[in-house]
Write a protein that holds these residues in place. Sequence first.
Motif, PDB file in Angstrom:
ATOM      1  N   TYR A 103       0.871  -1.171   0.000  1.00 37.94           N
ATOM      2  CA  TYR A 103       0.000   0.000   0.000  1.00 37.94           C
ATOM      3  C   TYR A 103       0.908   1.220   0.000  1.00 37.94           C
ATOM      4  O   TYR A 103       1.639   1.462   0.957  1.00 37.94           O
ATOM      5  N   LEU A 109      -3.037   0.454  -3.640  1.00 44.45           N
ATOM      6  CA  LEU A 109      -2.302  -0.804  -3.659  1.00 44.45           C
ATOM      7  C   LEU A 109      -1.601  -0.844  -5.010  1.00 44.45           C
ATOM      8  O   LEU A 109      -2.249  -0.757  -6.051  1.00 44.45           O
ATOM      9  N   PRO A 160      -7.881   0.773  -2.380  1.00 42.36           N
ATOM     10  CA  PRO A 160      -8.120  -0.239  -1.339  1.00 42.36           C
ATOM     11  C   PRO A 160      -9.591  -0.483  -1.032  1.00 42.36           C
ATOM     12  O   PRO A 160      -9.970  -1.599  -0.692  1.00 42.36           O
TER      13      PRO A 160
END
Length: 139
Positions: free
Chosen positions: A40, A48, A107
């Motif tokens: 991340y 990501l 994410p």
Amino acid sequence: MRVLLSIKPEHVENIRRGTKTFEFRRRIFARRDVQTVLIYCTRPVSRLIGEFDIADILEDEPEALWASTAGGSGISKDFFDAYFEGRLRGYALQIGALRIYDEPICPSDWFDNFTPPQSYMYVAAAEACCPPPRQLAML
């Protein structure tokens, strides 16, 4: 088992370039079945961006850890010393096979109520699936 690590953009770039082959941590996950790290990239990217296999996990006092990882640290000795200041032990994840996604992934597309972890977050297979093969690029 996988973990998600929050990594600053400058370090992510060094991982991509191959100048950073070790990711340093003050704490390490308790589970020893972790084989893969989801990367991340923190703000301003907040995505990501890929994943890597863990080739090895080194644990040692900071000076000995630096001696064995300096060539692949991707950081300065001063930065390393400041990061581990006051610590008796440190950890280095040796980066194995690196897979950068063609398109960074938000994410929240994978996780409900995502909050970037301060250290790490376990990721079960059911929580996040790998991107389709077209999104993986082997480096």
